[in-house]
Design a protein around this motif. Structure first.
Motif, mmCIF file in Angstrom:
data_model
loop_
_atom_site.group_PDB
_atom_site.id
_atom_site.type_symbol
_atom_site.label_atom_id
_atom_site.label_comp_id
_atom_site.label_asym_id
_atom_site.label_seq_id
_atom_site.Cartn_x
_atom_site.Cartn_y
_atom_site.Cartn_z
ATOM 1 N N PHE A 436 0.827 -1.145 -0.189
ATOM 2 C CA PHE A 436 -0.045 -0.030 -0.181
ATOM 3 C C PHE A 436 0.915 1.173 0.121
ATOM 4 N N VAL A 437 1.772 1.290 0.786
ATOM 5 C CA VAL A 437 2.854 2.252 0.724
ATOM 6 C C VAL A 437 3.375 2.559 -0.530
ATOM 7 N N GLN A 438 3.744 1.458 -1.223
ATOM 8 C CA GLN A 438 4.371 1.658 -2.579
ATOM 9 C C GLN A 438 3.526 2.192 -3.442
ATOM 10 N N ALA A 439 2.101 1.880 -3.436
ATOM 11 C CA ALA A 439 1.053 2.435 -4.286
ATOM 12 C C ALA A 439 0.805 3.888 -4.124
ATOM 13 N N MET A 440 0.883 4.293 -2.478
ATOM 14 C CA MET A 440 0.576 5.760 -2.364
ATOM 15 C C MET A 440 1.815 6.542 -2.914
ATOM 16 N N ARG A 441 3.092 6.019 -2.824
ATOM 17 C CA ARG A 441 4.273 6.766 -3.417
ATOM 18 C C ARG A 441 4.274 6.831 -4.761
ATOM 19 N N SER A 442 3.682 5.790 -5.297
ATOM 20 C CA SER A 442 3.683 5.577 -6.797
ATOM 21 C C SER A 442 2.765 6.922 -7.137
ATOM 22 N N ILE A 443 1.466 6.956 -6.393
ATOM 23 C CA ILE A 443 0.674 7.953 -6.883
ATOM 24 C C ILE A 443 1.076 9.433 -6.462
ATOM 25 N N ALA A 444 2.072 9.467 -5.589
ATOM 26 C CA ALA A 444 2.440 10.973 -5.091
ATOM 27 C C ALA A 444 3.570 11.173 -6.124
ATOM 28 N N ARG A 445 4.397 10.301 -6.935
ATOM 29 C CA ARG A 445 5.114 10.404 -7.932
ATOM 30 C C ARG A 445 4.383 10.619 -9.362
ATOM 31 N N GLU A 446 3.352 10.289 -9.525
ATOM 32 C CA GLU A 446 2.592 10.471 -10.572
ATOM 33 C C GLU A 446 1.946 11.939 -10.418
ATOM 34 N N ALA A 447 1.499 12.193 -9.124
ATOM 35 C CA ALA A 447 0.683 13.420 -9.059
ATOM 36 C C ALA A 447 1.785 14.660 -9.470
ATOM 37 N N ALA A 448 3.083 14.304 -9.300
ATOM 38 C CA ALA A 448 4.120 15.294 -9.402
ATOM 39 C C ALA A 448 4.636 15.294 -11.122
ATOM 40 N N GLU A 449 4.458 14.124 -11.671
ATOM 41 C CA GLU A 449 5.167 14.027 -12.752
ATOM 42 C C GLU A 449 4.055 13.716 -14.023
ATOM 43 N N GLU A 450 3.131 12.999 -13.655
ATOM 44 C CA GLU A 450 1.777 12.962 -14.565
ATOM 45 C C GLU A 450 0.536 13.082 -13.912
ATOM 46 N N PRO A 451 0.337 14.545 -13.648
ATOM 47 C CA PRO A 451 -0.805 14.713 -13.012
ATOM 48 C C PRO A 451 -1.960 14.207 -13.663
ATOM 49 N N GLU A 452 -2.392 14.233 -14.807
ATOM 50 C CA GLU A 452 -3.446 13.936 -15.663
ATOM 51 C C GLU A 452 -3.826 12.571 -15.398
ATOM 52 N N LEU A 453 -2.992 11.788 -15.105
ATOM 53 C CA LEU A 453 -3.370 10.276 -14.863
ATOM 54 C C LEU A 453 -3.893 9.967 -13.518
ATOM 55 N N VAL A 454 -3.760 11.011 -12.611
ATOM 56 C CA VAL A 454 -4.338 10.925 -11.326
ATOM 57 C C VAL A 454 -5.759 11.540 -11.444
ATOM 58 N N ILE A 455 -5.609 12.873 -12.032
ATOM 59 C CA ILE A 455 -7.124 13.560 -12.219
ATOM 60 C C ILE A 455 -7.904 12.658 -12.645
ATOM 61 N N ASN A 456 -7.633 12.099 -13.688
ATOM 62 C CA ASN A 456 -8.812 11.331 -14.584
ATOM 63 C C ASN A 456 -8.861 9.972 -14.370
ATOM 64 N N ALA A 457 -8.307 9.568 -12.819
ATOM 65 C CA ALA A 457 -8.685 8.030 -12.515
ATOM 66 C C ALA A 457 -10.056 8.146 -11.886
ATOM 67 N N PRO A 458 -10.655 6.830 -11.726
ATOM 68 C CA PRO A 458 -10.026 5.737 -11.993
ATOM 69 C C PRO A 458 -9.955 5.357 -13.755
ATOM 70 N N HIS A 459 -8.885 4.463 -14.142
ATOM 71 C CA HIS A 459 -8.810 4.195 -15.627
ATOM 72 C C HIS A 459 -9.183 2.580 -15.779
ATOM 73 N N ASN A 460 -8.977 1.784 -14.444
ATOM 74 C CA ASN A 460 -9.291 0.476 -14.701
ATOM 75 C C ASN A 460 -10.647 -0.181 -13.852
ATOM 76 N N ALA A 461 -11.318 0.746 -13.520
ATOM 77 C CA ALA A 461 -12.417 0.290 -12.740
ATOM 78 C C ALA A 461 -13.635 -0.043 -13.785
#
Lengths: 482, 127, 437
Positions: A436-461
């Motif tokens: 879970f920590v890894q997932a949260m860290r990935s999301i923090a990284r995405e938020a910094a580097e690929e914000p669109e990915l986070v803003i438009n989530a979820p993609h796989n639901a």
């Protein structure tokens, strides 16, 4: 698109039949005409196999604790042991009519009685009613007993109830439902009850204070004895909202802290499943001065037999038919019996360890407004991500779904903006927490580097984000035949 | 943020436009912005006598709810029924879409309300 | 048993990571005076095999309705539960889920609630249903509370004492709030005294309440009361039994504003009184005021049909002290059981079940009368009636000696309920035992 059961209707496909019956047919006038239905019902007709597939398919678009990690703060989504389900379905427990004679349900009454006793021991109270069906229902009973207590002392001027600004929404709603005006008590900079504000607001019109401890920030109210003294000296009573009991169970007891009345959530602390929104069970415990006001009946033991005691003239009456959610009590009973005293203490220790471990591992990537020793849960927020790229807590929650997690509780408590409230419970292994920590860290990284990915989530639901505005503006709350 | 000059304002973010004995009232741009997408407006009943600051309606968004307080005392003589079907009008044009018209009984209620300048300063302080 | 998965070595590692040496240090913020000094006074934990033995032993000390014919009703009924339903409820995606707050990963649950709401609307004929409440009695109290709080100061709740006595107790407790004043009107010959109720109706009346069939199983003719209460701008509230609705006039046909009821007969086991579900349905005009959760249909960003919890501005987590009710958890799994039940029996099945219950009850009446017994109230009923006996407790004891779970004891009568599970043979035996001089 998944069809609704009504859209699977095939006339005459339902095979349900009753056994033959060799008695005369009903006289046509046995129910007078004015009582008979003319309106159509139009239930769906579906074959057994299609019905089974329908509900099985629905279950595949749902997510339970058995599906994976469920860090929903304040909800204590712990594992629900399977032996509990087995026990509650035994014909000798599930097949009991509530009005059977007491001597035909002695085993059930023993469970009921022992539950009252064990909950009293766990919480430090003098007596329990198991009647309320849920936490909010228990709160209502608790606040009713407070009202009945003051009224019984001919004290009718206490028309107000104090509730901290960090409280669950049920607290003020409950106080209102029992006819109290709500006074909000402020939290201080440490996230705890502001004692000066409490002192200033406590007076002879205040019936009591409703408090969650640990509070909704996951922090223990360290000055609880002082809080109790202020309320008691002012003639009020202290109510304990048991939603967060998992953070102290086996370590400390509300009864020893000065609380006069409380509810516990069997579906949070005591391992019974949440059932996608119930059934729960919200037993209410009281100190001796409130025993007379509990809902009737309670179960008592006389000689070697158990029975219902209805002889409670000061009782508030009843809040539920019969005796409460017995099936849920059976599950909690098995849970407590399985764990014993040591096991109960251990659930608390591990729940608190897991929460502090997560808090520690997430503090570099997420803002944690009150970053100190917590109990069973803690509150982070999306401040770092918002400042960087305007990412909201909702975005982070939705992105977690893509990673296969149920999101934490979000936007609560209200006193932390963009709150992310994380409660791992004791039943998560270190490996799960690390993932879970890894997932949260990935999301923090995405938020910094690929914000669109986070803003438009979820993609796989199963679906993307839904239009809640139209749902509320133009409500469609049932299916209509086209 | 839009705060038209000729209206009067309450600290609960209602506005009133006074025209003789009649006052059109509604919610401000600040209010609609903070509520978000408005999904439902509960209107008062025509003919209802209301006191100043008395609740005359409820405005709901998806995640919030606000009470509408009367900016002045009087009698409700008309309500904007269009809002029942299209609550989003309050988001689109909060000043063009009034909620109720009050027949004012006491103009002194209006003295306690804020001017556009005072309300602008008030909102600034809240931020 | 323990269900926390981390062994001591892992615990040590985790403590080390966060800079602590012992588990005790996690509780340094709790003062010693409020800590449990020597551990809780509870027995030691038990293993799974031991637990099984203990629970079986406790269960075996009860007389259960699986092995004994049951003629008890009075608000909880021994109806048949299809096998498929029992198995499907064990899908743990359902029962171990929380309330569907995250629509993207809860569409299955949201859809099931939407289907439940639709079925309750179909049964009651009403426009809108919530996602369920705790049980029939508390649903009735919430309905009366709504009638009062939405009527600008009206407080009077007129109720016949032929409503279930436990529902009346619940109504009394809920009225501790001060928002309701319950006026109890005594019934006559087992029926509500409609004339007396009408005389009580005035411009302070928030609502009038009828249970159909009433506590004694009798059908109430509510037409005149509905007219009277509506003429006075009050609400007409009905507590109904769901299986009976297959045959009996729906609350909508009676002109009810709110229909509530105990949903247990729809696929939920007796379980000594709970968990059950209360259903709650209303006219469209009340949609934004009714308590409890409601699921609505909408679409996602791609325009795909989707479901979501809606009209949440009514609820406690948003409205806080202004919310009409404090309810949050409902009885979702019991509601799921109810919609599964209605799916598995279908419309024809439900009508057959209702007719069978009625037919068995008529047969029992006939047989008991032939044995020289007499109905306490000679009124039309659906599946339940009271039969006069001198000593109801003794009659029940005698039935139990013959392996039968008897009826609900009134002063001078036994109330007997008949579900489709009862057989001619069981009724014949009941008659023999009760009618035997």
């Amino acid at each position: 698109m998944s069809k609704l059961i009504f859209e699977k209707h095939v006339p005459d496909s339902n095979p349900f039949t009753l056994p033959p019956l060799a008695i005369p047919a009903v006289k046509p006038d046995s129910i007078p005409q004015q009582f008979l239905r003319e309106q159509k019902i139009a239930l769906p007709e579906v074959s057994e196999v299609e019905a089974v597939r329908h509900f099985t398919e629905l279950s595949t678009r749902a997510y339970g604790v058995d599906s994976g990690f469920y860090p929903l703060g304040s909800c204590t989504m712990k594992y629900n042991p399977k032996i509990n389900e087995w026990a509650a379905r035994l014909p000798g427990l599930a097949g009991l009519h509530p009005y059977q004679a007491e001597d035909t349900i002695q085993g059930a009454l023993q469970i009921y009685y022992e539950m009252q006793e064990m909950l009293a021991e766990i919480t430090g109270m003098d007596g329990f009613s198991l009647q309320p069906a849920a936490g909010a229902h228990g709160e209502m009973v608790g606040v009713m007993t407070i009202k009945a207590y003051h009224h019984n002392r001919q004290d009718y001027q206490r028309t107000k109830m104090m509730v901290p600004d960090s409280a669950h929404g049920t607290n003020p709603a409950t106080a209102n439902m029992v006819g109290f005006d709500v006074i909000e008590v402020k939290s201080n900079h440490r996230g705890l009850v502001d004692l000066d504000d409490l002192r200033a607001k406590m007076n002879d019109q205040v019936a009591g204070l409703m408090l969650t401890n640990p509070n909704t920030l996951g922090l223990f109210e360290e000055e609880i004895q002082e809080i109790a003294a202020i309320v008691h000296e002012g003639g009020g009573l202290l109510y304990y909202d048991g939603a967060n009991l998992n953070g102290i169970i086996g370590i400390a007891r509300p009864g020893d802290m000065g609380f006069d009345v409380l509810h516990v959530n069997l579906h949070k602390t005591f391992g019974t499943p949440h059932g996608a929104g119930g059934p729960g069970s919200g037993p209410v415990g009281v100190k001796s001065k409130l025993l007379d006001f509990l809902p009737k009946p309670v179960v008592i033991k006389k000689d070697d037999a158990y029975g219902f005691d209805y002889d409670m003239p000061l009782s508030i009456g009843k809040v539920k038919n019969f005796y409460g959610n017995f099936g849920v009590m059976v599950k909690a009973y098995v849970y407590i019996k399985a764990l014993g005293a040591e096991g109960i203490k251990e659930i608390c220790e591990h729940a608190v360890l897991n929460a502090n471990y997560l808090r520690h591992q997430l503090r570099d990537d997420y803002n944690i407004p009150l970053d100190r020793l917590c109990k069973h849960e803690f509150v982070a927020n999306s401040k770092k991500q918002a400042d960087q790229n305007g990412i909201s807590t909702m975005d982070i929650a939705k992105r977690l779904i893509d990673y296969g997690y149920h999101p934490p509780t979000v936007y609560f408590p209200l006193i932390v903006s963009e709150a992310i409230m994380i409660e791992p419970t004791e039943t998560e292994s270190k490996e799960r927490l690390d993932d879970f920590v890894q997932a949260m860290r990935s999301i923090a990284r995405e938020a910094a580097e690929e914000p669109e990915l986070v803003i438009n989530a979820p993609h796989n639901a199963a679906i993307r984000r839904v239009d809640e505005v139209t749902a509320a503006r133009k409500p469609v709350v049932k299916w209509e035949a086209p | 943020m839009n705060i038209p000059k000729k209206l009067l304002y309450t600290s609960e973010h209602e506005w009133i436009r006074v025209d003789g004995e009649k006052g059109h009232c509604g919610i401000t741009d600040y209010a609609q912005h903070h509520l978000g997408d408005i999904v439902f407006v509960e209107l008062p009943e025509v003919g209802e006598e209301v006191a100043v600051a008395e609740s005359i309606g409820v405005i709901e968004s998806v995640k919030a709810v606000a009470t509408l307080f009367s900016p002045a005392g009087g009698k409700i003589i008309e309500v904007n029924e269009e809002l029942e079907e299209a609550p989003e009008l309050l988001n689109e044009d909060p000043y063009g879409n009034w909620i109720a018209i009050i027949e004012l009984t006491d103009h002194s209620d209006l003295e306690k309300l804020m001017s556009a300048e005072a309300y602008a300063a008030f909102c600034e302080n809240l931020e | 048993m323990k269900y926390n998965p981390n062994p001591p070595s892992v615990v040590k590692e985790m403590l080390h990571t966060i800079g602590l040496n012992s588990l005790d240090e996690l509780f340094s913020d709790i003062k010693a005076e409020v800590k449990v000094p020597k551990g809780l006074n509870l027995p030691e934990g038990m293993g799974e095999m031991e637990l099984r033995r203990r629970m079986k032993d406790l269960a075996n000390r009860n007389v259960n309705t699986e092995d004994h014919p049951c003629f008890l009703g009075a608000g909880a009924y021994d109806h048949y539960i299809p096998a498929a339903l029992e198995q499907l409820l064990l899908r743990s995606e359902f029962y171990t889920a929380y309330t569907p707050y995250q629509p993207e990963m809860s569409q299955g649950i949201l859809q099931s609630i939407f289907e439940y709401q639709t079925m309750i609307c179909k049964l009651t004929g009403m426009d809108v249903s919530n996602a369920s409440m705790y049980d029939g009695g508390s649903a009735l109290a919430e309905a009366c509370n709504l009638a009062c709080t939405s009527s600008k100061g009206r407080k009077k709740v007129i109720v016949s004492d032929t409503v279930h006595p436990e529902y009346l107790d619940i109504l009394k407790a809920y009225s501790l709030s001060g928002s309701m004043e319950v006026v109890l009107v005594p019934g006559q010959e087992g029926s509500a005294d409609i004339d007396a109720m009408i005389q009580t109706v005035d411009d302070q009346t928030a609502c009038a309440v009828i249970q159909q069939p009433n506590f004694y199983g009798i059908l109430e003719d509510a037409e005149a009361l509905e007219k009277a209460v509506h003429e006075n701008k009050g609400m007409f509230i009905m507590a109904v039994e769901p299986v009976s609705l297959a045959l009996l006039k729906s609350p909508a046909e009676w002109g009810a504003d709110i229909a509530v009821g105990e949903g247990q007969p729809l696929g939920n086991s007796l379980s000594l009184g709970g968990p059950y579900l209360g259903f709650f349905a209303a006219r469209k005009a009340l949609m934004r005021k009714i308590p409890g959760r409601i699921v609505g249909q909408t679409s996602d960003l791609d325009g795909k049909r989707a479901y979501v919890l809606t009209l949440q501005a009514r609820e406690q987590h948003i409205r806080r002290e202004k919310a009409g009710s404090n309810i949050c958890s409902n009885e979702a799994l019991c509601a799921l059981a109810a919609s599964m039940y209605l799916t598995f029996v279908g419309e024809k099945g439900l009508k057959d079940i209702a007719s069978r219950c009625h037919r068995l009850a008529l047969y029992a009446q006939q047989q008991l009368e032939r044995a020289g017994m007499e109905l306490k109230y000679k009124q039309p009923y659906f599946k339940e009636f009271a039969i006069k006996v001198d000593d109801p407790a003794a009659a029940n004891r005698k039935l139990l000696e013959n392996g039968i779970i008897g009826g609900y004891e009134l002063n001078d009568a036994l109330m007997l309920a008949f579900t489709e599970k009862r057989t001619k043979e069981e009724i014949d035996q009941l008659t023999t035992v009760l009618g035997g001089k």
